[in-house]
Design a protein around this motif. Structure first.
Motif, PDB file in Angstrom:
ATOM      1  N   HIS A  50      -2.202  35.104  19.042  1.00 41.34           N
ATOM      2  CA  HIS A  50      -2.845  35.836  17.946  1.00 41.34           C
ATOM      3  C   HIS A  50      -1.789  36.145  16.886  1.00 41.34           C
ATOM      4  CE1 HIS A  50      -1.276  38.979  20.566  1.00 41.34           C
ATOM      5  NE2 HIS A  50      -1.587  39.942  19.725  1.00 41.34           N
ATOM      6  N   HIS A  52      -0.446  38.895  15.572  1.00 41.63           N
ATOM      7  CA  HIS A  52       0.388  40.116  15.491  1.00 41.63           C
ATOM      8  C   HIS A  52       1.878  39.786  15.418  1.00 41.63           C
ATOM      9  CE1 HIS A  52      -2.973  42.871  17.240  1.00 41.63           C
ATOM     10  NE2 HIS A  52      -3.093  42.706  15.936  1.00 41.63           N
ATOM     11  N   ASP A  54       4.494  40.920  16.700  1.00 44.46           N
ATOM     12  CA  ASP A  54       5.354  40.857  17.890  1.00 44.46           C
ATOM     13  C   ASP A  54       5.090  39.597  18.723  1.00 44.46           C
ATOM     14  OD1 ASP A  54       2.889  42.136  18.296  1.00 44.46           O
ATOM     15  OD2 ASP A  54       3.557  43.120  20.118  1.00 44.46           O
ATOM     16  N   HIS A  55       4.237  38.700  18.205  1.00 44.08           N
ATOM     17  CA  HIS A  55       3.976  37.424  18.898  1.00 44.08           C
ATOM     18  C   HIS A  55       4.323  36.205  18.050  1.00 44.08           C
ATOM     19  CE1 HIS A  55       1.784  39.182  22.395  1.00 44.08           C
ATOM     20  NE2 HIS A  55       1.816  40.202  21.560  1.00 44.08           N
ATOM     21  N   HIS A 123      -8.713  42.648  21.414  1.00 42.37           N
ATOM     22  CA  HIS A 123      -7.415  43.191  20.983  1.00 42.37           C
ATOM     23  C   HIS A 123      -7.211  42.880  19.497  1.00 42.37           C
ATOM     24  CE1 HIS A 123      -3.183  44.101  20.829  1.00 42.37           C
ATOM     25  NE2 HIS A 123      -2.959  42.887  20.378  1.00 42.37           N
ATOM     26  N   ASP A 142      -2.039  39.443  24.527  1.00 37.20           N
ATOM     27  CA  ASP A 142      -2.209  40.892  24.671  1.00 37.20           C
ATOM     28  C   ASP A 142      -3.558  41.260  25.289  1.00 37.20           C
ATOM     29  OD1 ASP A 142       0.267  41.544  23.742  1.00 37.20           O
ATOM     30  OD2 ASP A 142      -0.384  42.146  21.735  1.00 37.20           O
TER      31      ASP A 142
HETATM   32 ZN   LIG Z   1      -1.190  42.079  19.708  1.00 42.40          ZN
END
Ligand SMILES: [Zn+2]
Length: 253
Positions: A50, A52, A54-55, A123, A142
Motif C-alpha cells: 500500500h 503509506h 513506512d512501506h 487499513h 499492515d
Molecule cells: Zn500502513
C-alpha cells in the motif's frame, strides 16, 4: 528497520526479500539501512502492499539500483504525487520522493516465484497482501500488525479491515510476514485471534453506543485510559477511531 526521534527508536518496520523480490521497502528515513543491505545483491523488483510512507520509502533507492517497482493500481497516483502527511509522521518516517510504479497484476511471476495479490482494503483503501501459495507464506503489509490492536488511524476503516481479515482466512497459508510484527510463525491462528478480538470490540462498542455513550466514553470503557498515541497524534491514531469505525460498520462486517 527502525525509525526514531532524537536517536531513540520509536517504531519498527520490516521489508522482506525472496529470490530477488523485495516486498515493501520501509520508510524514507530507513532507506539508508535498506540500501546498505541491497548493495551487491540482485534485486529484480519491489512490490508494495500500500502507499503509506513506512512501506514505500525505500522504493526510489531500490529503483536507482535497477529494480522495477510495483504497487496496487489505486496507489500509483499517490506514489507519483505523495500526499501531505502530519508533522509527526514526517519526523518519524519522512516523506517519500515521487515515484512512478507499475500496476500490480493479480498474479506476479518473477524469478521462478508465483505470487497471488489479494485485495484487503481497510487499513487503507488500496491495501493488498501477497500470498506465496507454494510455501503457504502470507506477506500481510499492515493487515495484521497486532492481535489485540487498540488504535486505528482516523483515515482507516476498521470494519472493512475486519471483513478483509475474515476473507483471508479462506486462503491456504500458515506463516505470516507482517510489516510491523515481522515474522509470525503461526500467523493464520494469530489472524483468527485478531478477528475474534475485533468482533468482541465491535459488539461491545455497539452495545454501549445503544446505551447512549459517545465514542470517547466507549473507548475508555473498553480500553481503560487512552494510550500515548491518542495524545501524541491528537486523536489521529486512537482507540476512539477504532471504536467509531467498528461501531458504524455495516452489519455482518
Ligand atoms: Zn500502513
Amino acid at each position: 528497520m527502525s525509525a526514531g526521534f532524537l536517536g531513540r527508536g520509536l517504531y519498527w518496520v520490516s521489508a522482506f526479500s525472496i529470490d530477488g523480490l523485495v516486498i515493501d521497502a520501509g520508510a524514507p528515513r530507513t532507506q539508508r539501512d535498506l540500501t546498505r543491505w541491497a548493495r551487491g545483491r540482485r534485486i529484480d523488483g519491489v512490490l508494495n502492499t500500500h502507499h503509506h510512507e513506512d512501506h514505500v520509502g525505500g522504493d526510489a533507492a531500490l529503483a536507482s539500483l535497477g529494480a522495477d517497482v510495483w504497487a496496487p493500481e489505486a496507489s500509483l497516483d499517490r506514489l507519483a504525487h505523495p500526499p501531505r502527511i502530519q508533522i509527526f509522521r514526517q519526523m518519524v518516517w519522512g516523506r517519500p520522493a515521487p515515484l512512478r510504479a507499475k500496476a500490480l497484476p493479480q498474479r506476479v511471476e518473477l524469478g521462478g516465484l508465483a505470487l497471488e495479490i489479494i485485495p484487503t482494503p481497510g487499513h487503507s483503501d488500496d491495501h493488498v497482501v501477497v500470498l506465496l501459495p507454494e510455501n503457504g507464506w502470507l506477506f500481510s503489509g499492515d493487515a495484521f500488525v497486532h492481535e489485540r490492536i487498540r488504535y486505528a488511524q482516523a483515515d482507516e476503516d476498521a470494519s472493512l479491515a475486519l471483513r478483509s481479515l475474515r476473507s483471508l482466512l479462506a486462503h491456504d497459508f500458515g506463516e505470516v510476514f507482517c510489516g510491523h510484527a515481522g515474522y509470525v510463525p503461526a500467523g493464520k491462528e494469530a489472524i483468527r485471534r485478531k478477528v475474534a478480538h475485533l468482533e468482541e470490540v465491535q459488539a461491545k462498542a455497539r452495545l454501549l453506543g445503544r446505551e447512549g455513550l459517545d465514542d470517547m466514553a466507549i473507548a475508555r470503557r473498553i480500553f481503560g485510559r487512552l494510550g500515548n498515541w491518542h495524545w501524541i497524534t491528537r486523536g489521529w491514531f486512537s482507540e476512539v477511531n477504532l471504536v467509531r469505525q467498528l461501531r458504524l460498520g455495516p452489519d455482518g462486517a
